[in-house]
Design a protein around this motif. Structure first.
Motif, PDB file in Angstrom:
ATOM      1  N   ASN A 111       0.702  -1.385  -0.039  1.00 27.46           N
ATOM      2  CA  ASN A 111       0.225  -0.157   0.099  1.00 27.46           C
ATOM      3  C   ASN A 111       0.882   1.132  -0.077  1.00 27.46           C
ATOM      4  OD1 ASN A 111      -2.370  -1.483   0.024  1.00 27.46           O
ATOM      5  ND2 ASN A 111      -2.629  -1.577   2.190  1.00 27.46           N
ATOM      6  N   LEU A 112       2.183   1.294   0.037  1.00 28.04           N
ATOM      7  CA  LEU A 112       3.185   2.257   0.302  1.00 28.04           C
ATOM      8  C   LEU A 112       2.703   3.143   1.519  1.00 28.04           C
ATOM      9  CD1 LEU A 112       3.663   1.087  -2.816  1.00 28.04           C
ATOM     10  CD2 LEU A 112       4.299   3.314  -3.188  1.00 28.04           C
ATOM     11  N   SER A 113       2.351   2.590   2.795  1.00 28.77           N
ATOM     12  CA  SER A 113       1.956   3.466   3.464  1.00 28.77           C
ATOM     13  C   SER A 113       2.403   2.997   4.858  1.00 28.77           C
ATOM     14  CB  SER A 113       0.357   3.110   3.793  1.00 28.77           C
ATOM     15  OG  SER A 113       0.217   1.766   4.109  1.00 28.77           O
ATOM     16  N   TRP A 114       3.775   2.478   4.837  1.00 31.24           N
ATOM     17  CA  TRP A 114       4.638   2.151   5.978  1.00 31.24           C
ATOM     18  C   TRP A 114       5.039   3.281   7.043  1.00 31.24           C
ATOM     19  CZ3 TRP A 114       6.338   1.437   1.108  1.00 31.24           C
ATOM     20  CH2 TRP A 114       7.193   2.168   0.525  1.00 31.24           C
ATOM     21  N   THR A 494       4.805   8.368  -8.147  1.00 31.82           N
ATOM     22  CA  THR A 494       4.109   9.523  -8.993  1.00 31.82           C
ATOM     23  C   THR A 494       2.887   8.692  -9.480  1.00 31.82           C
ATOM     24  OG1 THR A 494       5.227   8.874 -10.979  1.00 31.82           O
ATOM     25  CG2 THR A 494       6.108  10.650  -9.732  1.00 31.82           C
ATOM     26  N   ASP A 495       1.961   9.443  -9.916  1.00 27.90           N
ATOM     27  CA  ASP A 495       0.757   9.167 -10.696  1.00 27.90           C
ATOM     28  C   ASP A 495       0.886   8.649 -12.199  1.00 27.90           C
ATOM     29  OD1 ASP A 495       0.665  11.628 -11.484  1.00 27.90           O
ATOM     30  OD2 ASP A 495      -1.266  12.166 -10.437  1.00 27.90           O
ATOM     31  N   THR A 496       1.947   8.948 -12.596  1.00 28.41           N
ATOM     32  CA  THR A 496       2.206   8.539 -14.166  1.00 28.41           C
ATOM     33  C   THR A 496       2.080   7.108 -14.425  1.00 28.41           C
ATOM     34  OG1 THR A 496       4.798   8.643 -13.687  1.00 28.41           O
ATOM     35  CG2 THR A 496       3.868  10.618 -14.235  1.00 28.41           C
ATOM     36  N   TYR A 497       2.423   6.311 -13.380  1.00 28.75           N
ATOM     37  CA  TYR A 497       2.216   4.904 -13.760  1.00 28.75           C
ATOM     38  C   TYR A 497       1.443   4.152 -12.315  1.00 28.75           C
ATOM     39  CZ  TYR A 497       3.522   0.069 -14.180  1.00 28.75           C
ATOM     40  OH  TYR A 497       3.115  -1.402 -14.142  1.00 28.75           O
ATOM     41  N   LEU A 498       0.458   3.825 -12.706  1.00 25.58           N
ATOM     42  CA  LEU A 498      -0.427   3.089 -11.573  1.00 25.58           C
ATOM     43  C   LEU A 498      -0.336   1.629 -11.805  1.00 25.58           C
ATOM     44  CD1 LEU A 498      -3.112   5.823 -11.431  1.00 25.58           C
ATOM     45  CD2 LEU A 498      -0.993   5.689  -9.803  1.00 25.58           C
ATOM     46  N   TRP A 499      -0.594   0.920 -10.578  1.00 26.63           N
ATOM     47  CA  TRP A 499      -1.108  -0.557 -10.648  1.00 26.63           C
ATOM     48  C   TRP A 499      -2.034  -0.815  -9.540  1.00 26.63           C
ATOM     49  CZ3 TRP A 499       3.838   1.526  -9.317  1.00 26.63           C
ATOM     50  CH2 TRP A 499       4.458   1.311  -8.082  1.00 26.63           C
ATOM     51  N   PRO A 500      -2.516  -1.744  -9.793  1.00 29.97           N
ATOM     52  CA  PRO A 500      -3.645  -2.345  -8.613  1.00 29.97           C
ATOM     53  C   PRO A 500      -3.121  -2.205  -7.242  1.00 29.97           C
ATOM     54  CG  PRO A 500      -3.834  -3.846 -10.438  1.00 29.97           C
ATOM     55  CD  PRO A 500      -2.489  -3.058 -10.519  1.00 29.97           C
ATOM     56  N   PHE A 501      -3.779  -1.409  -6.503  1.00 36.66           N
ATOM     57  CA  PHE A 501      -3.764  -1.230  -4.956  1.00 36.66           C
ATOM     58  C   PHE A 501      -2.293  -0.456  -4.640  1.00 36.66           C
ATOM     59  CE2 PHE A 501      -6.609  -4.426  -5.242  1.00 36.66           C
ATOM     60  CZ  PHE A 501      -7.674  -4.158  -4.182  1.00 36.66           C
ATOM     61  N   LYS A 502      -1.781   0.134  -5.618  1.00 37.80           N
ATOM     62  CA  LYS A 502      -0.646   1.075  -5.276  1.00 37.80           C
ATOM     63  C   LYS A 502      -1.230   2.369  -4.636  1.00 37.80           C
ATOM     64  CE  LYS A 502       2.653   4.616  -7.701  1.00 37.80           C
ATOM     65  NZ  LYS A 502       3.117   4.958  -8.823  1.00 37.80           N
ATOM     66  N   GLY A 503      -0.655   2.730  -3.409  1.00 37.76           N
ATOM     67  CA  GLY A 503      -0.978   3.631  -2.533  1.00 37.76           C
ATOM     68  C   GLY A 503      -2.295   3.300  -1.649  1.00 37.76           C
ATOM     69  N   GLY A 504      -3.006   1.886  -1.900  1.00 36.53           N
ATOM     70  CA  GLY A 504      -3.888   1.598  -1.087  1.00 36.53           C
ATOM     71  C   GLY A 504      -5.378   1.384  -1.813  1.00 36.53           C
ATOM     72  N   SER A 505      -5.493   1.836  -2.904  1.00 36.03           N
ATOM     73  CA  SER A 505      -6.700   1.878  -3.689  1.00 36.03           C
ATOM     74  C   SER A 505      -6.625   0.874  -4.738  1.00 36.03           C
ATOM     75  CB  SER A 505      -6.946   3.342  -4.343  1.00 36.03           C
ATOM     76  OG  SER A 505      -6.322   3.644  -5.461  1.00 36.03           O
ATOM     77  N   SER A 506      -7.863   0.174  -5.012  1.00 40.57           N
ATOM     78  CA  SER A 506      -7.799  -0.828  -5.875  1.00 40.57           C
ATOM     79  C   SER A 506      -7.435  -0.381  -7.393  1.00 40.57           C
ATOM     80  CB  SER A 506      -9.366  -1.288  -6.035  1.00 40.57           C
ATOM     81  OG  SER A 506     -10.282  -0.107  -6.622  1.00 40.57           O
ATOM     82  N   GLY A 510      -1.063   7.885  -6.641  1.00 42.56           N
ATOM     83  CA  GLY A 510       0.345   8.154  -6.479  1.00 42.56           C
ATOM     84  C   GLY A 510       0.231   8.840  -4.879  1.00 42.56           C
ATOM     85  N   VAL A 511       1.671   8.460  -4.377  1.00 43.98           N
ATOM     86  CA  VAL A 511       1.765   8.822  -2.955  1.00 43.98           C
ATOM     87  C   VAL A 511       3.125   9.867  -2.973  1.00 43.98           C
ATOM     88  CG1 VAL A 511       1.167   6.635  -2.291  1.00 43.98           C
ATOM     89  CG2 VAL A 511       3.446   7.094  -2.846  1.00 43.98           C
ATOM     90  N   GLU A 512       3.261  10.203  -1.628  1.00 40.81           N
ATOM     91  CA  GLU A 512       4.224  11.311  -1.481  1.00 40.81           C
ATOM     92  C   GLU A 512       5.611  10.691  -1.999  1.00 40.81           C
ATOM     93  OE1 GLU A 512       1.275  11.281   2.029  1.00 40.81           O
ATOM     94  OE2 GLU A 512       2.361   9.779   1.022  1.00 40.81           O
TER      95      GLU A 512
END
Length: 537
Positions: A111-114, A494-506, A510-512
């Protein structure tokens, strides 16, 4: 030394040991037995056993195995193993993998939220700190040994210390630089200082290392290969363009005695899967492996390493026996983002149009009963395709050493020649010099092995940075490089490339940007006032 850690498992248990949690990167290894350092380093032959501990620290977790007398306390011993942590931090945080287990801190990785108290990022910091400590102790104690073989041992220890610091630069950026055993609290170094140290060490030892070495031990080509990887990431890490240097040292490796494995023992038309089978120390793959973490299902047992990668990847309707193990842990699978990298080679689809077969034999996915789309990660192994890349079966189909199927024999390549081919190609496209025709030729050698013929070959017009990043994904997935690659291409946070559950959403988000590096462990910060936490934590 076909299985380096096999020979010395008993002896090294008496040499250097850490039995409490590390507080910084300058721990004093303590000896729980009566075998003193004077005994260990009395002769060059004795020192060789101590050297084996430095290598074994990247594969094993304690003095007994698979559990008991752990090197690091405060975490399940199997969780703390180096390559398992490398997978967790550099693959599980990316599009390459998800895990269904709910151990505290583990879902946070994907989730990239550690947080700064994440057990897994802490464990890796301590594991690498232990390796630095062991190497510092070895270098100091072996110094009085003046014969040529002992000097080679010292050069190997310096490589292993540089390798540990390479990982620390990548993962944590700003850590203490310690080269001597001391009880003083170390001061903090920044990424540029650490980069310069690793670079200078590798440059100094390249001619001190052996021209070739026993399997499982590094030679001068390993120094060149790590320099290739270091220079490829220089712009990302320290803001300096060193792609020309990457080309130079990649060339050194490419022109060395190492060669791609082309031995197709199981006759499936591709030698790629032989790289990850139980006999990969002797089936031809060893000619491609520049640096490995070695495992043996009888002599060196751990719940990390390939035992983890194989068991954890089996669930649903999969047959564990097909992978040479006695059961599945139903944890790891992949996202459609990795599967889609093989889109151009699809040869079969299910009734819903989802891919089930590929001409590219690197697409080692189990699809029967598995969903292409992930709806739920936790406790739902059938959401997402399973990965069959690592196996505890020999290339000819026979069972590996541990007939019970509990522990794996398969070694993990930490650096292999195929990566250096891709380093060269990327550095050339990024303007580092070299030759683009050579880059295409190198990539086509990898693709010809994957396809079993030239049908997947590409031309110079295909050679873009985007293509190379995807090719690195196809060739190197689950080998501990993906997070670093995505950061270098500005696609990790960044939000230039997303994948399932990156950053915790299905759908992914993007994250910080501060999550491009991990935090220093909270208790390390509290104990050592010389250290400042990484920004954002």
């Amino acid at each position: 030394m076909r299985k380096l850690i096999n020979k010395f498992t008993v002896g090294i248990a008496l040499t250097l040991s850490v039995v409490s949690c590390h507080d910084d990167l300058d721990q004093l290894p303590i000896d729980p037995d009566s075998f003193t350092e004077q005994d260990v380093f009395a002769t060059t032959e004795e020192a060789k056993g101590a050297l084996a501990k430095l290598y074994a620290s990247l594969a094993l977790t304690g003095q007994e195995g698979p559990a008991g007398q752990a090197d690091i306390s405060g975490i399940d011993e199997g969780f703390s193993q180096y390559t398992r942590m490398l997978f967790n931090l550099n693959e599980l945080t990316t599009d390459h993998s998800v895990v269904g287990w709910g151990d505290p801190g583990l879902p946070d990785l994907h989730n990239l939220s550690w947080s700064s108290s994440n057990d897994f990022s802490e464990a890796m910091y301590y594991r690498l700190g232990q390796e630095v400590s062991f190497c510092n102790s070895f270098i100091s104690n072996a110094a009085p040994l003046t014969d040529a073989e002992a000097q080679t041992f010292i050069a190997e220890a310096r490589f292993l210390r540089a390798f540990a610091y390479y990982n620390l630069i990548d993962l944590y950026a700003n850590v203490p630089l310690t080269t001597e055993v001391s009880t003083a609290l170390p001061t903090q170094s920044n990424r540029s200082e650490l980069f310069t140290f690793v670079e200078s060490e590798l440059l100094e030892i390249q001619e001190l290392l052996a021209d070739s070495n026993e399997y499982g031990r590094v030679d001068k080509v390993a120094a060149w290969a790590l320099l290739s990887r270091l220079y490829l990431n220089a712009e990302s890490w320290i803001g300096e363009n060193k792609y020309a240097d990457c080309i130079t040292y990649s060339n050194n490796v490419i022109n060395s005695a190492y060669s791609l494995n082309t031995t197709d023992l199981n006759g499936n038309g591709s030698a790629y899967d032989e790289l990850f089978s139980a006999d990969n120390d002797r089936n031809g793959s060893q000619n491609e492996f520049i640096f490995t973490a070695n495992f043996d299902g009888v002599q060196s047992t751990t719940y990390g390493g390939t035992t983890f990668l194989i068991h954890a990847s089996i669930g649903g309707s999969m047959d564990p026996l097909a992978s040479g193990v006695n059961g599945g842990w139903a944890g790891l699978r992949t996202t459609k983002a990795l599967v889609s990298k093989f889109e151009s080679s699809i040869t079969g689809r299910d009734s819903d149009g989802n891919p089930t077969a590929w001409a590219d034999n690197r697409a080692m996915f189990y699809t029967d009963g598995q969903e292409y789309e992930i709806t739920t990660i936790a406790n739902t192994f059938t959401d997402g395709y399973a990965v069959t890349k690592f196996s505890n079966v020999n290339g000819d189909g026979s069972q590996a050493n541990d007939t019970s199927g509990e522990f794996a024999d398969t070694d993990i390549p930490l650096i292999r020649l195929a990566e250096i081919y891709l380093n060269y190609a990327e550095a050339a496209v990024r303007g580092g010099g070299g030759d683009l025709n050579t880059a295409v030729s190198l990539i086509n050698q990898l693709r010809a092995r994957a396809y079993g013929n030239n049908s997947g070959n590409v031309s110079i017009s295909d050679l873009s940075l985007g293509f190379i990043l995807n090719e690195r994904s196809r060739e190197l997935y689950w080998e501990g490089l993906r997070r670093t690659d995505l950061i270098r291409f500005n696609q990790f946070t960044t939000d230039t490339y997303l994948w399932p559950f990156k950053g915790g959403s299905s759908a992914g988000n993007g994250v910080e940007s501060f999550r491009e590096i991990f935090p220093l462990p909270t208790n390390v910060i509290s104990i050592n006032p010389n250290l400042e936490q990484n920004q954002g934590y």
